[in-house]
Design a protein around this motif. Structure first.
Motif, short mmCIF file in Angstrom:
data_model
loop_
_atom_site.label_atom_id
_atom_site.label_comp_id
_atom_site.label_asym_id
_atom_site.label_seq_id
_atom_site.Cartn_x
_atom_site.Cartn_y
_atom_site.Cartn_z
N ALA A 30 14.93 5.70 -1.69
CA ALA A 30 16.35 5.77 -1.30
C ALA A 30 16.92 4.38 -1.03
O ALA A 30 18.10 4.15 -1.25
CB ALA A 30 16.53 6.66 -0.08
N ASP A 31 16.07 3.46 -0.55
CA ASP A 31 16.49 2.08 -0.28
C ASP A 31 15.64 1.13 -1.12
O ASP A 31 14.46 1.39 -1.38
CB ASP A 31 16.30 1.72 1.20
N ASN A 32 16.23 0.01 -1.50
CA ASN A 32 15.51 -0.99 -2.30
C ASN A 32 14.63 -1.91 -1.47
O ASN A 32 13.71 -2.52 -2.00
CB ASN A 32 16.49 -1.83 -3.12
N THR A 33 14.97 -2.04 -0.20
CA THR A 33 14.18 -2.90 0.70
C THR A 33 13.94 -2.16 2.01
O THR A 33 14.76 -1.32 2.42
CB THR A 33 14.91 -4.22 1.01
N PRO A 34 12.83 -2.45 2.68
CA PRO A 34 12.59 -1.82 3.98
C PRO A 34 13.57 -2.34 5.03
O PRO A 34 13.96 -3.52 5.00
CB PRO A 34 11.15 -2.21 4.33
N SER A 35 13.96 -1.47 5.93
CA SER A 35 14.90 -1.85 6.99
C SER A 35 14.18 -2.65 8.08
O SER A 35 12.95 -2.69 8.14
CB SER A 35 15.50 -0.58 7.61
N VAL A 36 14.96 -3.27 8.95
CA VAL A 36 14.39 -4.00 10.07
C VAL A 36 13.55 -3.07 10.96
O VAL A 36 12.41 -3.41 11.32
CB VAL A 36 15.49 -4.73 10.90
N PRO A 37 14.05 -1.86 11.32
CA PRO A 37 13.21 -0.96 12.11
C PRO A 37 11.92 -0.56 11.39
O PRO A 37 10.88 -0.39 12.02
CB PRO A 37 14.10 0.26 12.35
N CYS A 38 11.97 -0.43 10.08
CA CYS A 38 10.77 -0.14 9.30
C CYS A 38 9.76 -1.27 9.46
O CYS A 38 8.58 -1.04 9.74
CB CYS A 38 11.11 0.06 7.83
N CYS A 39 10.22 -2.50 9.29
CA CYS A 39 9.33 -3.66 9.42
C CYS A 39 8.76 -3.77 10.83
O CYS A 39 7.61 -4.16 11.02
CB CYS A 39 10.05 -4.94 9.02
N LEU A 72 3.19 4.09 -4.44
CA LEU A 72 3.07 2.69 -4.83
C LEU A 72 3.99 1.77 -4.03
O LEU A 72 3.82 0.55 -4.05
CB LEU A 72 3.34 2.54 -6.33
N ARG A 73 4.93 2.36 -3.32
CA ARG A 73 5.81 1.54 -2.47
C ARG A 73 5.17 1.23 -1.12
O ARG A 73 5.56 0.28 -0.45
CB ARG A 73 7.15 2.23 -2.27
N ILE A 74 4.19 2.02 -0.71
CA ILE A 74 3.55 1.80 0.59
C ILE A 74 2.88 0.42 0.65
O ILE A 74 3.07 -0.31 1.62
CB ILE A 74 2.58 2.96 0.93
N PRO A 75 2.12 0.00 -0.38
CA PRO A 75 1.53 -1.34 -0.33
C PRO A 75 2.56 -2.47 -0.32
O PRO A 75 2.24 -3.60 0.06
CB PRO A 75 0.68 -1.42 -1.60
N GLN A 76 3.78 -2.19 -0.72
CA GLN A 76 4.83 -3.21 -0.74
C GLN A 76 5.38 -3.51 0.65
O GLN A 76 5.97 -4.57 0.88
CB GLN A 76 5.98 -2.77 -1.65
N LEU A 77 5.20 -2.57 1.58
CA LEU A 77 5.79 -2.73 2.91
C LEU A 77 5.33 -4.01 3.63
O LEU A 77 6.18 -4.79 4.07
CB LEU A 77 5.51 -1.50 3.78
N PRO A 78 4.02 -4.24 3.81
CA PRO A 78 3.62 -5.44 4.56
C PRO A 78 4.15 -6.75 3.99
O PRO A 78 4.74 -7.54 4.74
CB PRO A 78 2.09 -5.37 4.56
N PRO A 79 4.01 -7.01 2.68
CA PRO A 79 4.53 -8.30 2.20
C PRO A 79 6.05 -8.41 2.33
O PRO A 79 6.56 -9.48 2.65
CB PRO A 79 4.08 -8.38 0.74
N LEU A 80 6.77 -7.32 2.09
CA LEU A 80 8.22 -7.37 2.23
C LEU A 80 8.65 -7.57 3.68
O LEU A 80 9.72 -8.10 3.94
CB LEU A 80 8.87 -6.10 1.66
N CYS A 81 7.79 -7.13 4.60
CA CYS A 81 8.09 -7.27 6.03
C CYS A 81 7.46 -8.52 6.64
O CYS A 81 7.64 -8.81 7.82
CB CYS A 81 7.58 -6.03 6.79
N GLY A 82 6.69 -9.26 5.84
CA GLY A 82 6.04 -10.47 6.34
C GLY A 82 4.91 -10.17 7.31
O GLY A 82 4.65 -10.94 8.23
N VAL A 83 4.21 -9.06 7.10
CA VAL A 83 3.12 -8.65 7.99
C VAL A 83 1.80 -8.82 7.23
O VAL A 83 1.66 -8.31 6.12
CB VAL A 83 3.30 -7.18 8.44
N PRO A 84 0.82 -9.55 7.82
CA PRO A 84 -0.41 -9.88 7.09
C PRO A 84 -1.47 -8.77 7.08
O PRO A 84 -2.60 -8.96 7.53
CB PRO A 84 -0.92 -11.11 7.85
N ILE A 85 -1.09 -7.60 6.60
CA ILE A 85 -2.06 -6.53 6.40
C ILE A 85 -1.86 -5.98 5.00
O ILE A 85 -0.84 -6.27 4.36
CB ILE A 85 -1.95 -5.38 7.44
#
Length: 128
Positions: free
Chosen positions: A46-55, A91-104
């Motif tokens: 639904a969104d192209n990028t994760p939201s701040v609350p998501c991150c 396949l979008r789940i692995p994208q969350l950490p790098p898009l949020c700047g989280v090292p996992i």
């Protein structure tokens, strides 16, 4: 003299025990789900990028990983939560950490994913 040696040994043991960190409880599924709920719009396309609350939720997950079993528990929580959702792009789940700047690293979790083979913690444990 024997009493001094015993007392010294007891004190040394107490010091060593105080230096060992206490085990922490694995995070609850309700908390993991609550923290990651803002990510639904991203993992359902639904969104192209994760939201701040998501991150912030992804950061919470990273902070809750203290040992391998924590990563398995978190994976199981995510897997359980997404089974109730009609469409999830795993396949979008692995994208969350790098898009949020989280090292996992998060794997592409879906209802068939084997969480006992989950390696969420690898990067996180190296950073902590």
């Amino acid at each position: 003299m024997v009493k001094l040696v015993v007392l010294a040994a007891v004190m040394a043991a107490a010091l060593v025990l105080n230096m060992i960190p206490a085990a922490t409880a694995a995070p609850s599924c309700s908390t993991v789900t609550s923290e990651l709920t803002p990510c639904l719009r991203f993992i359902t396309d639904a969104d192209n990028t994760p939201s701040v609350p998501c991150c912030e939720g992804v950061r919470y997950v990273e902070n809750e990983i203290h040992e391998i079993q924590d990563s398995v528990t978190i994976c199981d929580c995510i897997k359980q939560a997404i089974t109730n959702i009609t469409f999830v792009d795993a396949l979008r789940i692995p994208q969350l950490p790098p898009l949020c700047g989280v090292p996992i690293q998060l794997p592409p979790i879906d209802d068939q994913f084997n969480c006992s083979r989950c390696f969420i913690c690898i990067c996180s444990l190296l950073v902590h």
